[in-house]
Write an enzyme that holds these catalytic residues in place. Sequence first.
Site, PDB file in Angstrom:
ATOM      1  N   HIS A 188       9.339 -97.606 -20.288  1.00 31.30           N
ATOM      2  CA  HIS A 188      10.472 -98.073 -19.789  1.00 31.30           C
ATOM      3  C   HIS A 188      11.240 -99.276 -21.058  1.00 31.30           C
ATOM      4  O   HIS A 188      12.335 -99.540 -20.848  1.00 31.30           O
ATOM      5  CB  HIS A 188      10.461 -98.568 -18.417  1.00 31.30           C
ATOM      6  CG  HIS A 188      10.361 -97.640 -17.288  1.00 31.30           C
ATOM      7  ND1 HIS A 188      11.718 -97.238 -16.675  1.00 31.30           N
ATOM      8  CD2 HIS A 188       9.380 -96.887 -17.133  1.00 31.30           C
ATOM      9  CE1 HIS A 188      11.012 -95.961 -15.880  1.00 31.30           C
ATOM     10  NE2 HIS A 188       9.827 -96.073 -16.131  1.00 31.30           N
TER      11      HIS A 188
ATOM     12  N   ASP B 200      16.613-104.260 -25.278  1.00 31.53           N
ATOM     13  CA  ASP B 200      16.406-103.558 -23.926  1.00 31.53           C
ATOM     14  C   ASP B 200      16.088-102.371 -24.006  1.00 31.53           C
ATOM     15  O   ASP B 200      16.646-101.654 -24.911  1.00 31.53           O
ATOM     16  CB  ASP B 200      17.764-103.933 -23.141  1.00 31.53           C
ATOM     17  CG  ASP B 200      17.469-104.303 -21.815  1.00 31.53           C
ATOM     18  OD1 ASP B 200      16.446-103.893 -21.155  1.00 31.53           O
ATOM     19  OD2 ASP B 200      18.247-104.855 -21.185  1.00 31.53           O
TER      20      ASP B 200
HETATM   21  C1  GDG Z   1      12.993-101.833 -17.232  1.00 33.78           C
HETATM   22  C2  GDG Z   1      13.530-101.834 -18.842  1.00 33.78           C
HETATM   23  C3  GDG Z   1      15.030-100.239 -18.425  1.00 33.78           C
HETATM   24  C4  GDG Z   1      19.560-106.931 -11.063  1.00 33.78           C
HETATM   25  N1  GDG Z   1      20.076-107.812 -10.400  1.00 33.78           N
HETATM   26  C5  GDG Z   1      20.327-107.641  -9.437  1.00 33.78           C
HETATM   27  C6  GDG Z   1      20.169-106.328  -9.176  1.00 33.78           C
HETATM   28  N2  GDG Z   1      19.603-105.626 -10.387  1.00 33.78           N
HETATM   29  C7  GDG Z   1      19.333-104.312 -10.664  1.00 33.78           C
HETATM   30  C8  GDG Z   1      20.364-103.600 -11.582  1.00 33.78           C
HETATM   31  C9  GDG Z   1      19.530-102.668 -12.198  1.00 33.78           C
HETATM   32  C10 GDG Z   1      18.097-103.374 -12.260  1.00 33.78           C
HETATM   33  O1  GDG Z   1      18.167-104.517 -11.512  1.00 33.78           O
HETATM   34  C11 GDG Z   1      17.975-103.910 -13.630  1.00 33.78           C
HETATM   35  O2  GDG Z   1      18.223-102.927 -14.627  1.00 33.78           O
HETATM   36  P1  GDG Z   1      17.044-103.040 -16.094  1.00 33.78           P
HETATM   37  O3  GDG Z   1      17.736-101.710 -16.828  1.00 33.78           O
HETATM   38  O4  GDG Z   1      17.102-104.226 -16.586  1.00 33.78           O
HETATM   39  O5  GDG Z   1      15.866-102.467 -15.487  1.00 33.78           O
HETATM   40  P2  GDG Z   1      14.383-103.325 -15.270  1.00 33.78           P
HETATM   41  O6  GDG Z   1      13.481-102.300 -14.493  1.00 33.78           O
HETATM   42  O7  GDG Z   1      14.467-104.549 -15.082  1.00 33.78           O
HETATM   43  O8  GDG Z   1      13.598-102.902 -16.704  1.00 33.78           O
HETATM   44  C12 GDG Z   1      14.960-101.791 -19.168  1.00 33.78           C
HETATM   45  C13 GDG Z   1      14.879 -99.939 -16.938  1.00 33.78           C
HETATM   46  O9  GDG Z   1      13.452-100.491 -17.082  1.00 33.78           O
HETATM   47  C14 GDG Z   1      14.781 -98.513 -16.627  1.00 33.78           C
HETATM   48  O10 GDG Z   1      13.915 -98.025 -17.471  1.00 33.78           O
HETATM   49  O11 GDG Z   1      16.471-100.016 -18.344  1.00 33.78           O
HETATM   50  O12 GDG Z   1      15.369-101.703 -20.253  1.00 33.78           O
HETATM   51  O13 GDG Z   1      13.211-103.352 -19.223  1.00 33.78           O
HETATM   52  O14 GDG Z   1      19.517-101.580 -11.416  1.00 33.78           O
HETATM   53  O15 GDG Z   1      21.334-103.055 -10.559  1.00 33.78           O
HETATM   54  N3  GDG Z   1      20.339-105.524  -8.092  1.00 33.78           N
HETATM   55  C15 GDG Z   1      20.818-106.220  -7.157  1.00 33.78           C
HETATM   56  N4  GDG Z   1      20.886-107.692  -7.006  1.00 33.78           N
HETATM   57  C16 GDG Z   1      21.059-108.191  -8.078  1.00 33.78           C
HETATM   58  O16 GDG Z   1      20.924-109.480  -8.172  1.00 33.78           O
HETATM   59  N5  GDG Z   1      21.048-105.579  -5.873  1.00 33.78           N
END
Ligand code: GDG
Length: 736
Positions: A173, A382
């Site tokens: 990821h 990212d």
């Molecule tokens: C890995 C990789 C890759 C965030 N703040 C809140 C909240 N979120 C949710 C968002 C989104 C998720 O968290 C963050 O998305 P990321 O893409 O940064 O995902 P991660 O799992 O942290 O990271 C990344 C991912 O895996 C998928 O393969 O994209 O690059 O690092 O879904 O909506 N949700 C709520 N409140 C928040 O304050 N409800």
Amino acid sequence: MHFERLVIAAYRLPFKFTKLKNGYKAVQNSGGLVSAILALSENFNKINNQAVNSKIVWAGTVDNLAEDSFSKKFENDFFDIIPVNIPQKLNDLYYGGFCNDLIWPLFHYFPSYSVFNNDYFKAYEDANVKFCDELVKVIKPGDFIWVHDYQLLLLPEMIRKKIPDATIGFFLHIPFPSYEIFRLLPRPWREAIINGMLGADLIGFHTHDYTQHFIKCVKRTTGFECRQNIIYTSNKLVKADAFPIGIDYEKFHSACLNKKVLNEKRKIKEHLSGQKLIFSVDRLDYSKGLLLRLKGYETFLEKFPKWHSKVVFNMVVIPSRDNIEKYKDMKMEIESMIGRINGKYSSLAWRPIIYQYKSLTFNELIALYDLSDVGLITPLRDGMNLVAKEYIACQIENKGVLILSEMAGAAAELSEALIINPADNIEMAEAIFNALEMKAVEKNTRLERMQNRISSYNVFAWSFDFFNQTHDIKEQQKIMSVRYINKIISDKIDLNYQNAVSRILFLDYDGTLVSFNKYPELATIDRNTLEIIKKLAIDSKNQIVIISGRDREFLERQFKHVNVTLVAEHGYFIKKAGENWEATITTDLLWKEAVMPILIEYVSRCNGTFIEEKTGSIAWHFRNADSDFAQLRLHELRDDLAEIIRHKTDFEILEGNKVLEVKSGKYDKGQAAISLMKDLHFDFILAAGDDKTDEFLFKAMPDLAYTIRVGLSPSLAKYNVSNFSNLLMLLKSFID
Ligand code: GDG
């Protein structure tokens, strides 16, 4: 082929455990991966036409489960839950240490933040073993095992060792870095990681770039050949490819109109009083580029004063790891910068930045996505960044503009966003200005294209794609395995050998009887192999021929006092047992004068390559050079040599394993073999070799011969064995 059940392994279980009086209750989270896995499982059941849906198995760690509960069985309607118990001390070194103090910063291009600690690596191995131990207890034939992310890079190989024919997919990821970064890892760790991942059948990344980085690292670390994203390991084909993860588009899109979200939107609008809204949400992490984002916004305020009082930036930072010094410092720096910018530009009626250090509810998040005029998503690195995709899915009531860092994996798909370099504050300031001033028609056109794309390649399409590609690579492996010498075939060869009265065995040397060495002169034959050859050669029914590209002196040294026929330099010279060397042809070698200077030039143009001159040929070895660079030089060298061949036709180019050889065109291993069989009758013939030069040998063999190519490459030979030790096993079976 059927996959009957899905088995997921990921560091954290997507369940919360609530303590009850007499045990625990597991409540499922509603993340994108969980929805995708549920849909994938439905599809499995449809494909397999199963009357009873089999439950998905999900293995991972949990935060709040008492140690004695780990052995209990947890399940709900869809999942069998396998909690993996990693004791706190081990977890600190494994997850806090190797994963988050080394792999996370290194793979996100922050090498100076990486901590190299031997205890970390040991803990990483131990924790992966714990996952493996739990999984092998539950894996059944027909399962599709899907391992996720950087916490479990060693797991695929560990499972493979215990269950050799398991179907294993691995998905990373986070970014896979370029070799220049990856090579900072100590060599044994690098090898363990690459081999660990290669235990899978299919390895998925978010982007083509990460896939290419991985393939380059595989080539440099293992020397395996890779063609069109297929890696030819010593015992199976592995595919690496890009699968940009999607979101549950409908869930986000339709949420914009649900009642609770409408209510949230109303509250935000009241608060905004007509000001435009810029929005960002990220976990507290140095990879997210939070300070540089503030700098870009400050530059925007500086450069475009007409927007003062008319815009606010709502920066939401989700608490994460803030008990760690580095994160604590970063948080303080962010807060002091926000204080400074607000102090500088605020008026009684306006504050340019609204900062929140907390999580949002799903409804608050959707409301902010929809209402904001600009989504400002500017990570320094990212893997993908799902926020960018969710932002696009949620543009319904108020159509906004996405500003996206070119360093996010998502930038490859969301090219209609305003793509910026997060370190360029002027570019970011101008992008904010352009976004705020953008006409509705342009906004709509850009959004529509991105929405079309991410609604069709959503998280379900992503997981189905991964599943289908795993299926395909398994099929390709099957086709290859049909040619493999299995027990039945080796027994048949052995039987024919034992029944024969006159046999001839042609055995190539490098890659066939010995493995490759950095330097050819060091690839000497080991005692066990020599014993096998000696015993075969003693049998009066046998004629053993060592048929190689090596020079006469080297072969004589290796097989001194052994009753074998030696063929040197691809058939130029032959020495029958107890006789002297004889040249098979007379050839003029004037071409060498024209070719040698060119090869010398390529040695200086490609570091790590060297020349080996033999009587009838000159070889350019590139085993020790960077494989991609050597391939480039190889193309050029072929062209340069072709130019000379046009005028002189008395030499030819021969390509072996990481070597290009120029030799007189009048002989090859096939002709040498034919001359040795002339006027003689053999009722058992075997020819084994590992590279293109041995194809001449295979081609020259009569139908009854057993021809065997060592390694996985396609060949004229009837059979393959995966490596030279498998061939030795077969030879040994003859004398046993
Ligand atoms: C890995 C990789 C890759 C965030 N703040 C809140 C909240 N979120 C949710 C968002 C989104 C998720 O968290 C963050 O998305 P990321 O893409 O940064 O995902 P991660 O799992 O942290 O990271 C990344 C991912 O895996 C998928 O393969 O994209 O690059 O690092 O879904 O909506 N949700 C709520 N409140 C928040 O304050 N409800």
